[in-house]
Scaffold this motif. Structure first.
Motif, PDB file in Angstrom:
ATOM      1  N   THR A   9      29.677  70.911  94.800  1.00  0.00           N
ATOM      2  CA  THR A   9      28.496  71.294  95.579  1.00  0.00           C
ATOM      3  C   THR A   9      28.693  70.947  97.060  1.00  0.00           C
ATOM      4  N   GLY A  10      29.875  70.454  97.426  1.00  0.00           N
ATOM      5  CA  GLY A  10      30.103  70.007  98.795  1.00  0.00           C
ATOM      6  C   GLY A  10      30.714  71.092  99.675  1.00  0.00           C
ATOM      7  N   ASN A  11      30.957  70.726 100.923  1.00  0.00           N
ATOM      8  CA  ASN A  11      31.468  71.690 101.908  1.00  0.00           C
ATOM      9  C   ASN A  11      32.780  72.320 101.467  1.00  0.00           C
ATOM     10  N   LEU A  30      32.548  69.967  89.158  1.00  0.00           N
ATOM     11  CA  LEU A  30      31.903  68.711  88.769  1.00  0.00           C
ATOM     12  C   LEU A  30      30.749  68.401  89.721  1.00  0.00           C
ATOM     13  N   THR A  31      29.621  68.009  89.150  1.00  0.00           N
ATOM     14  CA  THR A  31      28.467  67.569  89.933  1.00  0.00           C
ATOM     15  C   THR A  31      27.735  66.500  89.125  1.00  0.00           C
ATOM     16  N   ARG A  32      27.014  65.618  89.846  1.00  0.00           N
ATOM     17  CA  ARG A  32      26.180  64.646  89.127  1.00  0.00           C
ATOM     18  C   ARG A  32      24.845  65.263  88.754  1.00  0.00           C
ATOM     19  N   ASN A  33      24.574  66.430  89.319  1.00  0.00           N
ATOM     20  CA  ASN A  33      23.237  67.012  89.218  1.00  0.00           C
ATOM     21  C   ASN A  33      23.186  68.100  88.146  1.00  0.00           C
ATOM     22  N   PRO A  34      22.494  67.841  87.027  1.00  0.00           N
ATOM     23  CA  PRO A  34      22.447  68.851  85.961  1.00  0.00           C
ATOM     24  C   PRO A  34      21.802  70.155  86.420  1.00  0.00           C
ATOM     25  N   LEU A  67      40.371  65.970  93.189  1.00  0.00           N
ATOM     26  CA  LEU A  67      39.483  64.822  93.389  1.00  0.00           C
ATOM     27  C   LEU A  67      39.256  64.628  94.882  1.00  0.00           C
ATOM     28  N   PHE A  68      38.346  63.782  95.236  1.00  0.00           N
ATOM     29  CA  PHE A  68      38.176  63.418  96.640  1.00  0.00           C
ATOM     30  C   PHE A  68      37.861  61.934  96.714  1.00  0.00           C
ATOM     31  N   ILE A  69      37.882  61.397  97.933  1.00  0.00           N
ATOM     32  CA  ILE A  69      37.783  59.939  98.097  1.00  0.00           C
ATOM     33  C   ILE A  69      36.332  59.512  98.341  1.00  0.00           C
ATOM     34  N   ASN A  70      36.144  58.222  98.423  1.00  0.00           N
ATOM     35  CA  ASN A  70      34.871  57.597  98.832  1.00  0.00           C
ATOM     36  C   ASN A  70      34.029  57.059  97.701  1.00  0.00           C
ATOM     37  N   TRP A  71      34.429  57.309  96.472  1.00  0.00           N
ATOM     38  CA  TRP A  71      33.537  56.894  95.397  1.00  0.00           C
ATOM     39  C   TRP A  71      34.129  55.722  94.621  1.00  0.00           C
ATOM     40  N   ARG A 117      45.228  65.368 103.656  1.00  0.00           N
ATOM     41  CA  ARG A 117      44.622  64.425 104.597  1.00  0.00           C
ATOM     42  C   ARG A 117      43.995  65.192 105.759  1.00  0.00           C
ATOM     43  N   PRO A 118      42.765  65.668 105.567  1.00  0.00           N
ATOM     44  CA  PRO A 118      42.121  66.384 106.669  1.00  0.00           C
ATOM     45  C   PRO A 118      41.615  65.412 107.739  1.00  0.00           C
ATOM     46  N   GLY A 119      41.624  65.887 108.972  1.00  0.00           N
ATOM     47  CA  GLY A 119      40.982  65.148 110.059  1.00  0.00           C
ATOM     48  C   GLY A 119      39.518  65.555 110.157  1.00  0.00           C
TER      49      GLY A 119
HETATM   50  N1  LIG Z   1      33.539  65.045 107.251  1.00  0.00           N
HETATM   51  C1  LIG Z   1      34.729  64.734 107.718  1.00  0.00           C
HETATM   52  O1  LIG Z   1      34.986  64.805 108.939  1.00  0.00           O
HETATM   53  C2  LIG Z   1      35.819  64.288 106.765  1.00  0.00           C
HETATM   54  C3  LIG Z   1      37.082  64.025 107.276  1.00  0.00           C
HETATM   55  C4  LIG Z   1      38.105  63.658 106.400  1.00  0.00           C
HETATM   56  C5  LIG Z   1      37.852  63.543 105.040  1.00  0.00           C
HETATM   57  N2  LIG Z   1      36.599  63.788 104.566  1.00  0.00           N
HETATM   58  C6  LIG Z   1      36.390  63.655 103.106  1.00  0.00           C
HETATM   59  O2  LIG Z   1      36.284  64.935 102.517  1.00  0.00           O
HETATM   60  C7  LIG Z   1      35.630  64.810 101.251  1.00  0.00           C
HETATM   61  C8  LIG Z   1      34.754  66.012 100.966  1.00  0.00           C
HETATM   62  O3  LIG Z   1      33.847  66.205 102.002  1.00  0.00           O
HETATM   63  P1  LIG Z   1      32.786  67.384 101.915  1.00  0.00           P
HETATM   64  O4  LIG Z   1      32.179  67.483 103.283  1.00  0.00           O
HETATM   65  O5  LIG Z   1      33.377  68.583 101.275  1.00  0.00           O
HETATM   66  O6  LIG Z   1      31.743  66.766 100.904  1.00  0.00           O
HETATM   67  P2  LIG Z   1      30.152  66.814 101.025  1.00  0.00           P
HETATM   68  O7  LIG Z   1      29.731  68.158 101.497  1.00  0.00           O
HETATM   69  O8  LIG Z   1      29.715  65.608 101.752  1.00  0.00           O
HETATM   70  O9  LIG Z   1      29.761  66.714  99.503  1.00  0.00           O
HETATM   71  C9  LIG Z   1      29.871  65.520  98.797  1.00  0.00           C
HETATM   72  C10 LIG Z   1      30.141  65.902  97.362  1.00  0.00           C
HETATM   73  O10 LIG Z   1      30.355  64.707  96.653  1.00  0.00           O
HETATM   74  C11 LIG Z   1      29.757  64.821  95.387  1.00  0.00           C
HETATM   75  N3  LIG Z   1      29.560  63.451  94.927  1.00  0.00           N
HETATM   76  C12 LIG Z   1      29.033  62.433  95.618  1.00  0.00           C
HETATM   77  N4  LIG Z   1      29.074  61.295  94.887  1.00  0.00           N
HETATM   78  C13 LIG Z   1      29.655  61.628  93.696  1.00  0.00           C
HETATM   79  C14 LIG Z   1      29.975  60.912  92.526  1.00  0.00           C
HETATM   80  N5  LIG Z   1      29.716  59.598  92.403  1.00  0.00           N
HETATM   81  N6  LIG Z   1      30.537  61.585  91.486  1.00  0.00           N
HETATM   82  C15 LIG Z   1      30.783  62.909  91.565  1.00  0.00           C
HETATM   83  N7  LIG Z   1      30.518  63.649  92.683  1.00  0.00           N
HETATM   84  C16 LIG Z   1      29.949  63.011  93.715  1.00  0.00           C
HETATM   85  C17 LIG Z   1      28.500  65.604  95.635  1.00  0.00           C
HETATM   86  O11 LIG Z   1      28.146  66.262  94.478  1.00  0.00           O
HETATM   87  P3  LIG Z   1      26.723  66.138  93.716  1.00  0.00           P
HETATM   88  O12 LIG Z   1      25.723  65.560  94.692  1.00  0.00           O
HETATM   89  O13 LIG Z   1      26.420  67.545  93.325  1.00  0.00           O
HETATM   90  O14 LIG Z   1      27.015  65.230  92.567  1.00  0.00           O
HETATM   91  C18 LIG Z   1      28.999  66.612  96.685  1.00  0.00           C
HETATM   92  O15 LIG Z   1      29.551  67.755  96.044  1.00  0.00           O
HETATM   93  C19 LIG Z   1      34.924  63.462 101.278  1.00  0.00           C
HETATM   94  O16 LIG Z   1      35.646  62.589 100.445  1.00  0.00           O
HETATM   95  C20 LIG Z   1      35.085  62.983 102.717  1.00  0.00           C
HETATM   96  O17 LIG Z   1      35.222  61.582 102.783  1.00  0.00           O
HETATM   97  C21 LIG Z   1      35.584  64.178 105.391  1.00  0.00           C
END
Ligand SMILES: NC(=O)c1ccc[n+]([C@@H]2O[C@H](COP(=O)([O-])OP(=O)(O)OC[C@H]3O[C@@H](n4cnc5c(N)ncnc54)[C@H](OP(=O)(O)O)[C@@H]3O)[C@@H](O)[C@H]2O)c1
Length: 271
Positions: A9-11, A30-34, A67-71, A117-119
């Protein structure tokens, strides 16, 4: 075999699932939101990356996963992927603050792996400058003359799709940045061109810019994280990156990104 995309559901993940579905690749988001609504043709899996016990069904029959980071510590998620028979794993990490623990786990997983590794995402500008531009006000900017290399989220998704479905990405770490260095002043001018009116800049101090970001909804630590980069870029701007070798064409320009997102900078209509 199915491709599982976390952050669907993210960007970035939202574009990846749409691209895969339109290419006819079986894809599960994958989403946490049913109640989340995913693009047509995308199967939904509900689960939470912070709790691998919720992910067994999501990984059933999956050949490749993004997968993606931060969790938190996602080691168990990688272990689950291996046990589930996944062959390929792609991680959306970060250029500035990579999750080295998770990257290491993935490199040692025995799976085919690619680290992205995006900036700086260009899409961040909607949250940072959007409120002022939509209101027809000058952008209050602390660092108008630093140069960044914001990257279009469509390009990050293109790299992800290539790594998930193509050849030649195993064992590679792709740094993903925009194709050109542009000052904040130039970026704001290009957004102005995209929305069809000049956007003025009001120069403010670091603390005022920080306060504005917090007022606009940024958590304090995120505002500081972003502003720390801007301080760093005063002396050490990030160089652009050509994506040609990865996706066979140059990355999209910021002018293109601004045109693609002009509605997000246009006044809200209440009619
Ligand atoms: N913004 C930047 O400048 C930047 C730069 C470098 C790297 N990044 C990294 O790029 C990644 C993706 O960014 P984005 O902008 O595409 O994401 P985003 O639009 O912020 O969306 C976040 C996503 O994470 C999901 N999510 C959050 N917590 C979760 C959990 N515990 N389990 C499963 N899903 C979870 C949400 O899904 P639901 O709410 O539907 O569950 C949503 O789809 C992130 O890891 C970010 O750190 C960002």
């Amino acid at each position: 075999m199915t491709v599982l995309v976390a952050g669907a559901t993210g960007n970035v993940g939202g574009i990846v699932v749409r691209r895969l579905a339109s290419a006819g690749v079986p894809v599960r988001g994958l989403t946490r939101n049913p109640d989340a609504v995913l693009p047509a043709g995308v199967e939904k899996a509900v689960g939470d990356l912070s709790d691998a016990r919720t992910l067994a069904a999501a990984f059933d029959g999956v050949s490749a996963v993004q997968l993606f980071i931060n969790w938190g510590d996602q080691s168990e998620v990688v272990e689950l992927a291996v046990r589930a028979g996944v062959r390929r794993i792609v991680l959306l990490s970060s250029d500035g603050t990579p999750d080295e623990l998770l990257e290491g786990k993935i490199r040692e997983s025995g799976l085919e792996w690619t680290i992205m590794r995006p900036g700086e995402f260009a899409v961040n500008k909607i949250d940072i400058w959007g409120p002022a531009i939509r209101a027809g006000e000058p952008v209050r900017e602390a660092y108008p003359d630093i140069a960044g290399v914001p990257v279009h989220e469509e390009d990050i998704a293109d790299v992800a799709v290539a790594a998930l479905t193509g050849d030649g990405h195993h064992g590679r770490t792709h740094v993903i940045r925009g194709p050109e260095a542009l000052t904040h002043r130039e970026q704001i001018r290009l957004i102005g061109e995209a929305v069809g009116r000049e956007v003025k800049i009001e120069e403010v101090g670091h603390d005022e810019a920080r306060a504005d970001m917090i007022t606009n909804g940024f958590p304090e630590e995120v505002a500081d994280h972003i502003l720390d980069y801007f301080v760093e870029w005063v002396d050490t701007p990030p160089p652009p990156v050509s994506l040609e070798a990865i996706i066979g064409r140059p990355g999209r320009t910021f002018a293109q990104w601004a045109r693609d997102h002009a509605p997000a900078f246009s006044p809200v209509s209440y009619s």
